[in-house]
Design a protein around this motif. Structure first.
Motif, PDB file in Angstrom:
ATOM      1  N   ALA A   1      10.895   4.542  -2.653  1.00 20.70           N
ATOM      2  CA  ALA A   1      11.795   3.973  -1.653  1.00 20.70           C
ATOM      3  C   ALA A   1      11.059   3.730  -0.340  1.00 20.70           C
ATOM      4  CB  ALA A   1      12.995   4.888  -1.440  1.00 20.70           C
ATOM      5  N   ASP A   2      10.164   4.646   0.018  1.00 19.21           N
ATOM      6  CA  ASP A   2       9.374   4.495   1.236  1.00 19.21           C
ATOM      7  C   ASP A   2       8.477   3.267   1.166  1.00 19.21           C
ATOM      8  OD1 ASP A   2       8.086   5.434   3.753  1.00 19.21           O
ATOM      9  OD2 ASP A   2       6.360   5.731   2.443  1.00 19.21           O
ATOM     10  N   ARG A   3       8.090   2.863  -0.035  1.00 15.94           N
ATOM     11  CA  ARG A   3       7.244   1.684  -0.216  1.00 15.94           C
ATOM     12  C   ARG A   3       8.056   0.404  -0.409  1.00 15.94           C
ATOM     13  NH1 ARG A   3       3.890   2.877  -5.232  1.00 15.94           N
ATOM     14  NH2 ARG A   3       2.883   0.897  -4.691  1.00 15.94           N
ATOM     15  N   GLY A   4       9.376   0.489  -0.301  1.00 18.69           N
ATOM     16  CA  GLY A   4      10.213  -0.700  -0.396  1.00 18.69           C
ATOM     17  C   GLY A   4      10.809  -0.939  -1.761  1.00 18.69           C
ATOM     18  N   LEU A   5      10.823   0.079  -2.625  1.00 21.81           N
ATOM     19  CA  LEU A   5      11.359  -0.073  -3.976  1.00 21.81           C
ATOM     20  C   LEU A   5      12.369   1.042  -4.247  1.00 21.81           C
ATOM     21  CD1 LEU A   5      11.344  -1.440  -6.754  1.00 21.81           C
ATOM     22  CD2 LEU A   5       9.366  -0.023  -7.367  1.00 21.81           C
ATOM     23  N   PRO A   6      13.653   0.814  -4.019  1.00 20.33           N
ATOM     24  CA  PRO A   6      14.666   1.850  -4.288  1.00 20.33           C
ATOM     25  C   PRO A   6      14.593   2.333  -5.730  1.00 20.33           C
ATOM     26  CG  PRO A   6      15.626   0.011  -3.076  1.00 20.33           C
ATOM     27  CD  PRO A   6      14.251  -0.428  -3.505  1.00 20.33           C
TER      28      PRO A   6
END
Length: 502
Positions: free
Chosen positions: A183-188
């Motif tokens: 999620a922190d990398r933009g992928l929930p």
């Protein structure tokens, strides 16, 4: 006849072993660097030969008809005919009337696939010198925070000892932390999309076991991670290589996916091993779209994704490959080996919930579950990931620059592109001597892995991978020894063919 095996039915030899081909326009795009020298046909032949040797053009790929290539290049058909004739004379092209012409490797000119190299890739090697330098392994030691992470994990361990200790999908706290990391990398991501494995290699093996049957086509990059090639071969799959030395040509990849009816594609878009390249946003979008059209699974190896030296990819607008996918076609493999420490042997797979369940069932027959303490240590390290990233970027950046500086000073005719992440330089030599250089380097007490180990068909003999995980002074010493080995190879007489006996 099923789509999967249709391309194998044409015959046992020649281009019939694969339906892959390049059009005149595609080959012309690859030939943008043809020297403007005369005779032009000779320069054209050398350029095509170079594409074969560096892996951008696979052996047994059918070339366009002479008329089609001539039109695409804006030259006469006679020029292309002469270039094809020269390639046939050199052993890089075979032709059959009615079947066309296809690329090959010269008989006896390059080592065949599977030729044993110096030692085993990534394995310990018995050196005669006590001061030997091992540049065969691209893996650093544990970070400074490792001891504190172990202490915290040991303190947490009593909470788990009352149970059986078998968590086939992985400890829930670790899966939750990995989901937050995505999620922190933009992928929930949800925790039930994560399966913890004993390293990224096991994750790939489980995916191959679940998704690939013997005889299926699996697309791989050339060059790529050698142990991934081993896993695919053990599954009995057919390897379909595509060259990435100059980056990802998504149009050619899409063509290969269609022509070879590829079931699964293995790619390393984040600081690719060994080239260090980072796939761009537009290329990721196009690659996922191509996989969807070809009904192909995309397995993305993210082992090096967080080993960024000049800014993390997602801060530059480049998201994990799975973020470009809306249909569950992209499967991510991660690992603690490079960012954290390889001795932990903890990896993971991020995928759809149904496929995650299948992987759990497949995993039960292998090793049931990963060690609880190791999982707890990895969780603690992930909670301190920013600190670890900063340490890696500082240390590896210094070592990368030290290695690059020593090469520029002592071996100025060796070519490489300084990577923005990863742990190694992919160095092009002035001649196809990588295996000979590795043997000579071993005599000087330096272990390197030659380019053919990273391919599937004996090419890449003009490349070596040089990791920069050792201290700068050691890297400088290694380059000095490599310079001695290189001069010895340059001075050696060319090998003489053995006489034939009947």
């Amino acid at each position: 006849m099923t789509r999967r095996y249709a391309e194998r039915a044409a015959g046992p030899s020649g281009p019939a072993t694969t339906a892959r081909h390049v059009s005149g326009a595609q080959l012309a795009r690859l030939l943008t660097d043809v020297p403007a020298e005369r005779p032009y046909y000779a320069a054209l032949a050398r350029a095509v030969r170079g594409l074969v040797l560096d892996g951008r053009l696979s052996p047994r790929v059918r070339l366009p008809a002479e008329r089609d290539l001539a039109t695409a290049l804006g030259v006469s058909r006679t020029t292309v005919t002469a270039a094809y004739d020269a390639l046939r004379a050199e052993g890089f092209l075979e032709s059959r009337q009615g079947a066309g012409s296809w690329t090959v490797l010269p008989a006896g000119g390059l080592p065949p696939p599977g030729t044993p190299l110096i030692g085993s890739f990534g394995a310990a090697h018995a050196w005669p010198q006590p001061d030997a330098i091992d540049l065969g392994c691209a893996a650093p030691g544990a970070p400074a925070v490792f001891g504190a992470a172990v202490t915290a994990a040991v303190a947490e361990l009593p909470r788990y000892v009352a149970g059986p200790g078998y968590e086939v999908a992985g400890l829930m706290p670790l899966r939750e932390t990995i989901a937050e990391y995505y999620a922190d990398r933009g992928l929930p991501t949800r925790p039930d999309q994560i399966v913890v494995t004993s390293g990224a290699q096991q994750g790939l093996a489980l995916l191959l076991q679940t998704l690939v049957e013997a005889g299926d086509a699996v697309l791989v990059e050339r060059p790529t991670y050698p142990h991934a090639l081993d896993a695919i071969r053990r599954r009995g799959a057919r390897l379909v290589p595509v060259g990435v030395n100059e980056g990802w040509d998504v149009e050619l990849i899409a063509s290969s996916l269609r022509q070879a009816a590829v079931r699964l594609a293995y790619t390393i878009p984040d600081f690719q091993n060994p080239t260090g390249r980072l796939m761009g946003d537009a290329e990721r979008t196009a690659l996922v779209a191509a996989a969807r059209r070809a009904d192909t699974f995309l397995v993305t190896d993210e082992t090096f994704s967080e080993v960024a030296l000049d800014g993390r990819p997602h801060t530059q607008g480049i998201l994990p490959l799975a973020a470009y996918d809306s249909g569950g076609r992209v499967i991510s493999i991660g690992s603690a080996a490079k960012l954290m420490w390889g001795g932990l042997r903890i990896g993971w797979v991020r995928t759809t919930v149904p496929l995650a369940r299948k992987l759990v069932l497949a995993r039960a027959s292998v090793d049931i579950a990963s060690p609880v303490l190791d999982q707890l240590i990895v969780r603690e390290l992930l909670l301190h990931a920013d600190e670890v990233r900063a340490e890696r970027a500082r240390d590896l950046g210094e070592r990368r620059d030290a290695l690059a500086g020593a090469l520029a000073e002592l071996m100025p005719d060796w070519e490489f592109t300084l990577p923005a992440g990863g742990m190694s330089l992919w160095v092009r030599l002035p001649a196809p001597i990588a295996t000979s250089l590795a043997e000579a380097a071993a005599r000087q007490g330096v272990r390197i892995v030659p380019g053919p180990a990273f391919g599937v068909d004996g090419v890449l003999e003009d490349y070596v991978r040089l990791p920069y995980v050792l201290p700068p002074a050691v890297l400088r010493e290694a380059v000095e020894r490599l310079a001695v080995a290189y001069r010895a190879v340059e001075a050696a007489p060319p090998p003489r063919p053995l006489p034939a006996y009947v």
